[in-house]
Design a protein around this motif. Structure first.
Motif, PDB file in Angstrom:
ATOM      1  N   GLY A   1       0.207  38.936  58.844  1.00 57.37           N
ATOM      2  CA  GLY A   1       0.792  39.365  57.579  1.00 57.37           C
ATOM      3  C   GLY A   1       2.222  39.810  57.798  1.00 57.37           C
ATOM      4  O   GLY A   1       2.518  40.528  58.747  1.00 57.37           O
TER       5      GLY A   1
ATOM      6  N   LYS B   1       6.371  40.055  55.544  1.00 54.93           N
ATOM      7  CA  LYS B   1       7.032  40.310  54.269  1.00 54.93           C
ATOM      8  C   LYS B   1       6.945  39.059  53.406  1.00 54.93           C
ATOM      9  O   LYS B   1       7.517  38.019  53.752  1.00 54.93           O
ATOM     10  CB  LYS B   1       8.492  40.679  54.519  1.00 54.93           C
ATOM     11  CG  LYS B   1       9.310  40.917  53.277  1.00 54.93           C
ATOM     12  CD  LYS B   1      10.751  41.200  53.661  1.00 54.93           C
ATOM     13  CE  LYS B   1      11.616  41.325  52.430  1.00 54.93           C
ATOM     14  NZ  LYS B   1      13.038  41.498  52.797  1.00 54.93           N
ATOM     15  N   ASP B   2       6.176  39.130  52.320  1.00 55.48           N
ATOM     16  CA  ASP B   2       6.016  38.040  51.351  1.00 55.48           C
ATOM     17  C   ASP B   2       5.327  36.792  51.909  1.00 55.48           C
ATOM     18  O   ASP B   2       5.354  35.749  51.268  1.00 55.48           O
ATOM     19  CB  ASP B   2       7.370  37.616  50.752  1.00 55.48           C
ATOM     20  CG  ASP B   2       8.015  38.706  49.917  1.00 55.48           C
ATOM     21  OD1 ASP B   2       7.276  39.468  49.267  1.00 55.48           O
ATOM     22  OD2 ASP B   2       9.260  38.793  49.904  1.00 55.48           O
TER      23      ASP B   2
ATOM     24  N   ASN C   1       6.531  42.190  48.941  1.00 56.21           N
ATOM     25  CA  ASN C   1       5.090  42.295  49.126  1.00 56.21           C
ATOM     26  C   ASN C   1       4.803  42.284  50.631  1.00 56.21           C
ATOM     27  O   ASN C   1       4.657  41.224  51.237  1.00 56.21           O
ATOM     28  CB  ASN C   1       4.370  41.136  48.427  1.00 56.21           C
ATOM     29  CG  ASN C   1       2.873  41.330  48.437  1.00 56.21           C
ATOM     30  OD1 ASN C   1       2.371  42.438  48.476  1.00 56.21           O
ATOM     31  ND2 ASN C   1       2.147  40.231  48.393  1.00 56.21           N
ATOM     32  N   PHE C   2       4.743  43.467  51.213  1.00 53.93           N
ATOM     33  CA  PHE C   2       4.445  43.592  52.637  1.00 53.93           C
ATOM     34  C   PHE C   2       2.934  43.531  52.813  1.00 53.93           C
ATOM     35  O   PHE C   2       2.211  44.368  52.270  1.00 53.93           O
ATOM     36  CB  PHE C   2       5.007  44.902  53.194  1.00 53.93           C
ATOM     37  CG  PHE C   2       6.507  44.961  53.142  1.00 53.93           C
ATOM     38  CD1 PHE C   2       7.260  44.409  54.162  1.00 53.93           C
ATOM     39  CD2 PHE C   2       7.147  45.555  52.069  1.00 53.93           C
ATOM     40  CE1 PHE C   2       8.648  44.447  54.114  1.00 53.93           C
ATOM     41  CE2 PHE C   2       8.533  45.608  52.010  1.00 53.93           C
ATOM     42  CZ  PHE C   2       9.285  45.047  53.028  1.00 53.93           C
ATOM     43  N   ILE C   3       2.459  42.536  53.538  1.00 54.36           N
ATOM     44  CA  ILE C   3       1.024  42.337  53.726  1.00 54.36           C
ATOM     45  C   ILE C   3       0.490  43.413  54.662  1.00 54.36           C
ATOM     46  O   ILE C   3       0.939  43.540  55.797  1.00 54.36           O
ATOM     47  CB  ILE C   3       0.722  40.930  54.290  1.00 54.36           C
ATOM     48  CG1 ILE C   3       1.432  39.845  53.468  1.00 54.36           C
ATOM     49  CG2 ILE C   3      -0.782  40.690  54.357  1.00 54.36           C
ATOM     50  CD1 ILE C   3       1.163  39.863  51.984  1.00 54.36           C
ATOM     51  N   LYS C   4      -0.478  44.190  54.185  1.00 54.99           N
ATOM     52  CA  LYS C   4      -1.010  45.316  54.953  1.00 54.99           C
ATOM     53  C   LYS C   4      -2.470  45.160  55.350  1.00 54.99           C
ATOM     54  O   LYS C   4      -2.924  45.800  56.285  1.00 54.99           O
ATOM     55  CB  LYS C   4      -0.859  46.620  54.146  1.00 54.99           C
ATOM     56  CG  LYS C   4       0.575  46.989  53.863  1.00 54.99           C
ATOM     57  CD  LYS C   4       1.297  47.329  55.141  1.00 54.99           C
ATOM     58  CE  LYS C   4       2.707  47.809  54.861  1.00 54.99           C
ATOM     59  NZ  LYS C   4       3.423  48.144  56.090  1.00 54.99           N
TER      60      LYS C   4
ATOM     61  N   CYS D   1      -4.384  42.134  51.136  1.00 52.95           N
ATOM     62  CA  CYS D   1      -3.708  43.073  50.241  1.00 52.95           C
ATOM     63  C   CYS D   1      -2.268  43.268  50.698  1.00 52.95           C
ATOM     64  O   CYS D   1      -1.980  43.288  51.896  1.00 52.95           O
ATOM     65  CB  CYS D   1      -4.406  44.433  50.239  1.00 52.95           C
ATOM     66  SG  CYS D   1      -6.093  44.410  49.619  1.00 52.95           S
ATOM     67  N   GLY D   2      -1.394  43.442  49.711  1.00 47.29           N
ATOM     68  CA  GLY D   2       0.009  43.702  49.999  1.00 47.29           C
ATOM     69  C   GLY D   2       0.518  44.852  49.150  1.00 47.29           C
ATOM     70  O   GLY D   2      -0.135  45.294  48.208  1.00 47.29           O
ATOM     71  N   THR D   3       1.691  45.321  49.494  1.00 49.52           N
ATOM     72  CA  THR D   3       2.273  46.473  48.805  1.00 49.52           C
ATOM     73  C   THR D   3       2.741  46.141  47.390  1.00 49.52           C
ATOM     74  O   THR D   3       2.822  47.025  46.550  1.00 49.52           O
ATOM     75  CB  THR D   3       3.455  47.036  49.602  1.00 49.52           C
ATOM     76  OG1 THR D   3       4.454  46.016  49.721  1.00 49.52           O
ATOM     77  CG2 THR D   3       3.016  47.530  50.967  1.00 49.52           C
TER      78      THR D   3
ATOM     79  N   CYS E   1      -4.216  42.784  45.650  1.00 50.33           N
ATOM     80  CA  CYS E   1      -5.152  42.177  46.605  1.00 50.33           C
ATOM     81  C   CYS E   1      -5.651  40.848  46.042  1.00 50.33           C
ATOM     82  O   CYS E   1      -5.655  40.649  44.829  1.00 50.33           O
ATOM     83  CB  CYS E   1      -6.337  43.101  46.851  1.00 50.33           C
ATOM     84  SG  CYS E   1      -5.904  44.661  47.659  1.00 50.33           S
TER      85      CYS E   1
END
Length: 110
Positions: free
Chosen positions: A35, A37-38, A79-82, A95-97, A104
């Motif tokens: 994951g 950034k974007d 959308n930072f994937i976490k 899920c991302g920010t 999600c």
């Protein structure tokens, strides 16, 4: 020692980004999901040079809201994937920010 062995493969990935924080190793499918950034990358463990990329940016309206809230549009409004989690045999849960509006989804991995 690793550098001298010439067995290292460099991944250039995303220009000007070091946001690779989330990893999921799927040994069953021989994939490594990363994951960023974007983006979500899916690497083939048999041939690591072979990878696929899923682009998952925030919407323009969410990016604008983030900017209007005084956040840095280049470093924070993305959308930072976490979260990357195997959900079942055919899907990942991700899920991302979402530029401060978490989002999600299920991703079919087949």
């Amino acid at each position: 020692e690793m550098l001298e062995s010439n067995n290292i493969i460099h991944f250039n990935g995303l220009a000007n980004s070091s946001s690779y924080h989330t990893f999921l190793l799927d040994e069953e499918r021989s994939r490594l999901y990363v994951g960023a950034k974007d983006h979500i990358f899916s690497f083939n463990l048999v041939n690591i040079k072979e990878y696929q990329k899923i682009v998952w940016p925030v919407t323009h309206s969410r990016r604008d809201e983030c900017k209007w809230a005084g956040k840095d549009i280049l470093r924070e409004c993305a959308n930072f994937i976490k979260v990357l989690k195997a959900y079942n045999q055919t899907h990942l849960y991700a899920c991302g920010t979402g530029a401060f509006h978490p989002v999600c989804t299920y991703i079919e991995v087949g």
